[in-house]
Design a protein around this motif. Structure first.
Motif, PDB file in Angstrom:
ATOM      1  N   VAL A  25     -44.844 -24.324  -1.253  1.00  0.00           N
ATOM      2  CA  VAL A  25     -44.638 -22.971  -1.787  1.00  0.00           C
ATOM      3  C   VAL A  25     -43.291 -22.405  -1.318  1.00  0.00           C
ATOM      4  CG1 VAL A  25     -45.671 -20.695  -2.033  1.00  0.00           C
ATOM      5  CG2 VAL A  25     -47.151 -22.669  -1.620  1.00  0.00           C
ATOM      6  N   SER A  26     -42.484 -21.959  -2.253  1.00  0.00           N
ATOM      7  CA  SER A  26     -41.141 -21.462  -1.920  1.00  0.00           C
ATOM      8  C   SER A  26     -41.191 -20.073  -1.276  1.00  0.00           C
ATOM      9  CB  SER A  26     -40.309 -21.379  -3.194  1.00  0.00           C
ATOM     10  OG  SER A  26     -40.882 -20.422  -4.067  1.00  0.00           O
ATOM     11  N   VAL A  27     -40.068 -19.671  -0.680  1.00  0.00           N
ATOM     12  CA  VAL A  27     -39.934 -18.336  -0.095  1.00  0.00           C
ATOM     13  C   VAL A  27     -40.267 -17.264  -1.144  1.00  0.00           C
ATOM     14  CG1 VAL A  27     -38.251 -16.682   0.828  1.00  0.00           C
ATOM     15  CG2 VAL A  27     -38.120 -19.087   1.499  1.00  0.00           C
ATOM     16  N   GLN A  28     -39.715 -17.450  -2.358  1.00  0.00           N
ATOM     17  CA  GLN A  28     -39.920 -16.448  -3.417  1.00  0.00           C
ATOM     18  C   GLN A  28     -41.402 -16.266  -3.726  1.00  0.00           C
ATOM     19  OE1 GLN A  28     -37.838 -18.981  -3.459  1.00  0.00           O
ATOM     20  NE2 GLN A  28     -35.785 -18.155  -3.802  1.00  0.00           N
ATOM     21  N   THR A  29     -42.126 -17.376  -3.816  1.00  0.00           N
ATOM     22  CA  THR A  29     -43.560 -17.275  -4.139  1.00  0.00           C
ATOM     23  C   THR A  29     -44.336 -16.698  -2.957  1.00  0.00           C
ATOM     24  OG1 THR A  29     -43.285 -19.183  -5.583  1.00  0.00           O
ATOM     25  CG2 THR A  29     -45.533 -18.546  -5.051  1.00  0.00           C
ATOM     26  N   ILE A  30     -43.961 -17.121  -1.750  1.00  0.00           N
ATOM     27  CA  ILE A  30     -44.635 -16.572  -0.556  1.00  0.00           C
ATOM     28  C   ILE A  30     -44.486 -15.048  -0.532  1.00  0.00           C
ATOM     29  CG2 ILE A  30     -44.406 -16.348   1.975  1.00  0.00           C
ATOM     30  CD1 ILE A  30     -45.959 -18.851   1.348  1.00  0.00           C
ATOM     31  N   GLN A  44     -42.665 -13.534   5.915  1.00  0.00           N
ATOM     32  CA  GLN A  44     -42.205 -14.773   5.280  1.00  0.00           C
ATOM     33  C   GLN A  44     -41.734 -15.810   6.302  1.00  0.00           C
ATOM     34  OE1 GLN A  44     -38.667 -15.803   4.816  1.00  0.00           O
ATOM     35  NE2 GLN A  44     -39.623 -17.703   4.157  1.00  0.00           N
ATOM     36  N   ASN A  45     -41.071 -15.326   7.373  1.00  0.00           N
ATOM     37  CA  ASN A  45     -40.525 -16.293   8.346  1.00  0.00           C
ATOM     38  C   ASN A  45     -41.605 -17.047   9.135  1.00  0.00           C
ATOM     39  OD1 ASN A  45     -41.421 -14.440  10.181  1.00  0.00           O
ATOM     40  ND2 ASN A  45     -39.385 -13.714  10.789  1.00  0.00           N
ATOM     41  N   MET A  46     -42.868 -16.656   8.930  1.00  0.00           N
ATOM     42  CA  MET A  46     -43.955 -17.392   9.605  1.00  0.00           C
ATOM     43  C   MET A  46     -44.376 -18.629   8.814  1.00  0.00           C
ATOM     44  SD  MET A  46     -46.023 -13.934  10.441  1.00  0.00           S
ATOM     45  CE  MET A  46     -47.506 -14.507  11.229  1.00  0.00           C
ATOM     46  N   THR A  47     -43.828 -18.788   7.613  1.00  0.00           N
ATOM     47  CA  THR A  47     -44.314 -19.886   6.760  1.00  0.00           C
ATOM     48  C   THR A  47     -43.251 -20.945   6.455  1.00  0.00           C
ATOM     49  OG1 THR A  47     -43.728 -18.803   4.683  1.00  0.00           O
ATOM     50  CG2 THR A  47     -45.906 -18.297   5.590  1.00  0.00           C
ATOM     51  N   LEU A  70     -53.038 -16.775   3.140  1.00  0.00           N
ATOM     52  CA  LEU A  70     -52.390 -16.047   2.046  1.00  0.00           C
ATOM     53  C   LEU A  70     -52.859 -16.522   0.670  1.00  0.00           C
ATOM     54  CD1 LEU A  70     -48.671 -15.976   3.255  1.00  0.00           C
ATOM     55  CD2 LEU A  70     -50.076 -13.964   2.781  1.00  0.00           C
ATOM     56  N   VAL A  71     -53.098 -17.825   0.571  1.00  0.00           N
ATOM     57  CA  VAL A  71     -53.442 -18.423  -0.730  1.00  0.00           C
ATOM     58  C   VAL A  71     -54.938 -18.745  -0.716  1.00  0.00           C
ATOM     59  CG1 VAL A  71     -52.943 -20.326  -2.328  1.00  0.00           C
ATOM     60  CG2 VAL A  71     -51.119 -19.414  -0.871  1.00  0.00           C
ATOM     61  N   ILE A 284     -38.317 -41.743  -1.726  1.00  0.00           N
ATOM     62  CA  ILE A 284     -37.908 -40.520  -1.024  1.00  0.00           C
ATOM     63  C   ILE A 284     -38.750 -39.354  -1.556  1.00  0.00           C
ATOM     64  CG2 ILE A 284     -35.984 -38.909  -0.661  1.00  0.00           C
ATOM     65  CD1 ILE A 284     -34.964 -41.347   0.451  1.00  0.00           C
ATOM     66  N   CYS A 285     -39.347 -38.592  -0.644  1.00  0.00           N
ATOM     67  CA  CYS A 285     -40.210 -37.473  -1.040  1.00  0.00           C
ATOM     68  C   CYS A 285     -39.937 -36.261  -0.144  1.00  0.00           C
ATOM     69  CB  CYS A 285     -41.676 -37.879  -0.931  1.00  0.00           C
ATOM     70  SG  CYS A 285     -42.135 -39.328  -1.915  1.00  0.00           S
ATOM     71  N   THR A 286     -40.555 -35.129  -0.496  1.00  0.00           N
ATOM     72  CA  THR A 286     -40.311 -33.901   0.286  1.00  0.00           C
ATOM     73  C   THR A 286     -41.419 -33.582   1.295  1.00  0.00           C
ATOM     74  OG1 THR A 286     -41.339 -32.631  -1.491  1.00  0.00           O
ATOM     75  CG2 THR A 286     -38.924 -32.759  -1.484  1.00  0.00           C
ATOM     76  N   ASP A 287     -42.649 -33.990   1.051  1.00  0.00           N
ATOM     77  CA  ASP A 287     -43.802 -33.630   1.888  1.00  0.00           C
ATOM     78  C   ASP A 287     -44.187 -32.157   1.681  1.00  0.00           C
ATOM     79  OD1 ASP A 287     -45.837 -34.439   3.537  1.00  0.00           O
ATOM     80  OD2 ASP A 287     -44.692 -34.334   5.400  1.00  0.00           O
ATOM     81  N   ASP A 288     -43.393 -31.254   2.248  1.00  0.00           N
ATOM     82  CA  ASP A 288     -43.697 -29.814   2.192  1.00  0.00           C
ATOM     83  C   ASP A 288     -42.379 -29.067   1.992  1.00  0.00           C
ATOM     84  OD1 ASP A 288     -46.642 -29.829   3.126  1.00  0.00           O
ATOM     85  OD2 ASP A 288     -45.654 -30.989   4.686  1.00  0.00           O
ATOM     86  N   LYS A 289     -41.910 -28.976   0.741  1.00  0.00           N
ATOM     87  CA  LYS A 289     -40.565 -28.439   0.520  1.00  0.00           C
ATOM     88  C   LYS A 289     -40.433 -26.973   0.944  1.00  0.00           C
ATOM     89  CE  LYS A 289     -40.856 -26.961  -4.334  1.00  0.00           C
ATOM     90  NZ  LYS A 289     -40.712 -25.516  -4.040  1.00  0.00           N
ATOM     91  N   GLY A 290     -41.552 -26.225   0.889  1.00  0.00           N
ATOM     92  CA  GLY A 290     -41.514 -24.822   1.301  1.00  0.00           C
ATOM     93  C   GLY A 290     -41.433 -24.696   2.818  1.00  0.00           C
ATOM     94  N   VAL A 291     -42.354 -25.358   3.493  1.00  0.00           N
ATOM     95  CA  VAL A 291     -42.430 -25.271   4.959  1.00  0.00           C
ATOM     96  C   VAL A 291     -41.146 -25.812   5.595  1.00  0.00           C
ATOM     97  CG1 VAL A 291     -43.624 -26.178   6.997  1.00  0.00           C
ATOM     98  CG2 VAL A 291     -44.948 -25.362   5.035  1.00  0.00           C
ATOM     99  N   PHE A 292     -40.605 -26.902   5.033  1.00  0.00           N
ATOM    100  CA  PHE A 292     -39.423 -27.522   5.649  1.00  0.00           C
ATOM    101  C   PHE A 292     -38.112 -27.098   4.977  1.00  0.00           C
ATOM    102  CE2 PHE A 292     -42.925 -30.552   6.675  1.00  0.00           C
ATOM    103  CZ  PHE A 292     -42.961 -30.287   8.025  1.00  0.00           C
TER     104      PHE A 292
END
Ligand SMILES: CC(C)=CCNc1ncnc2c1ncn2[C@@H]1O[C@H](COP(=O)(O)O)[C@@H](O)[C@H]1O
Ligand SMILES: [Zn+2]
Length: 348
Positions: A25-30, A44-47, A70-71, A284-292
């Motif tokens: 989940v991206s910053v914008q969606t969070i 937001q900075n907690m996620t 949150l979700v 090559i993958c992201t795993d958790d593109k929002g968290v990382f």
């Protein structure tokens, strides 16, 4: 985004095979979900874990707890899944396998079944809206929850595999690798395999899991998440490597996730190099593109700059990922054609 990614990596058609929905989940969606739930006092900075920051594995798993708070309704999941799919598409991902752990929440009426239905609805809605990406779903087992929940999850996944028009294609085993043991989950995973679900298992994400990995490799799984500690140089063993090679099991490799989660000390020490040198299928993958705080273009660029890959090498890497997808052969052929059609534009 933390730094600019070259246009080549953005335009490169890509396949994403290892993406956890709630970690993506991206910053914008969070921000949108936070504004729906001000009473939770979550910022937001907690996620998300920003540039140059690292966390212990334990701290990373705490982040997922915050996101799960949150979700927690069908409405949230629909929004989050739709946004994540559109973001991957905007990053040039042409085929995505999303994975997520079905949850129930008494206070919102969410059930595991409606959880899966909602993710499927988001996938279908994106298709109707003409988003240029094909998406499939892997139902995830959180290893923390043990034997019974694993079995229940397999039953649900099987049900949806048969009723989702091919959208549910497999099963993921994930969750905190320091909790639980794979032997308790083996019967459920075996059952999943027998009924035709494809298996992607997080294996050897931390050291000291050789015994579990050895056991689960006997299934064998169809793909491996991370496999960070498989090879002898990092405390794994030649016999584990041999098993992976003999069965030609592709690895899903997530550079930023492993460095920020501190299971790998630096980008240049990432095990991508070991497997790439062997010519073993590595995706090559992201795993958790929002968290990382990353995206797939950036991960490809990181791999290229760290290991000296040419644009042609990178193209081959993204093309070879097509052979590792869980969707059937007609999708593989369709994607291969897409790569052929797009090449002149990307190398213009
Ligand atoms: C801590 C760290 C370095 C994370 C990256 N490595 C991971 N290893 C194992 N399971 C994971 C990882 N990242 C996400 N997950 C799983 O994905 C879940 C979040 O996505 P979802 O709720 O299933 O939609 C987490 O609760 C966890 O079960
Ligand atoms: Zn993962």
């Amino acid at each position: 985004m933390e730094s600019e990614t070259d246009i080549f990596y953005k335009e490169l058609p890509k396949v994403e095979l290892h993406a956890h929905l709630n970690g993506s989940v991206s910053v914008q969606t969070i921000e949108k979900v936070i504004s729906r739930k001000p009473h939770l006092n979550i910022e937001q900075n907690m996620t998300a874990i920003g540039k140059g920051q690292r966390r212990t594995l334990d701290e990373c798993f705490q982040v997922f707890k915050v996101i799960h708070q949150l979700v927690d309704s069908e409405e949230d999941i629909l929004m989050v899944a739709t946004d994540v799919i559109k973001e991957f598409a905007a990053d040039g991902v042409k085929y995505l396998e999303l994975r997520s752990t079905p949850r129930e929440e008494t206070k919102t009426g969410l059930t595991k079944k409606s959880y899966i239905e909602t993710v499927i609805k988001a996938i279908q809605q994106c298709k109707i809206d003409g988003v240029d990406i094909d998406v499939r779903f892997l139902v995830a087992i959180d290893r923390r929850n043990g034997t019974e929940v694993a079995m229940e999850t397999v039953k649900l996944a099987e049900e949806f595999m048969l009723s989702s028009d091919g959208l549910v294609v497999g099963l993921d085993l994930s969750g905190d690798p320091t909790v639980g043991h794979g032997k308790d989950l083996l019967p459920a995973l075996q059952k999943a395999k027998n009924c035709g679900l494809k298996l992607s298992l997080h294996l050897s994400e931390v050291p000291t899991q050789q015994e579990e990995t050895d056991l689960l490799l006997n299934l064998p799984p169809d793909r491996i998440g991370h496999g960070t500690f498989l090879h002898p140089e990092v405390g794994g063993s030649q016999s584990l490597v041999d098993k992976v090679r003999k069965n030609n099991i592709p690895l899903e490799l997530c550079l930023t996730s492993n460095v920020k989660g501190q299971t790998v000390p630096s980008y240049s020490k990432h095990h991508f190099n070991y497997w790439y040198q062997l010519g073993h299928p590595s995706v090559i993958c992201t795993d958790d593109k929002g968290v990382f705080s990353t995206d797939l273009s950036q991960e490809y660029q990181l791999a290229a700059s760290t290991f000296g890959l040419s644009h042609e090498d990178v193209w081959k890497l993204s093309q070879q990922a097509i052979d590792c997808i869980f969707a059937p052969d007609d999708m593989i052929q369709q994607l291969k054609q897409k790569w052929v059609d797009m090449k002149p534009q990307v190398f213009k």
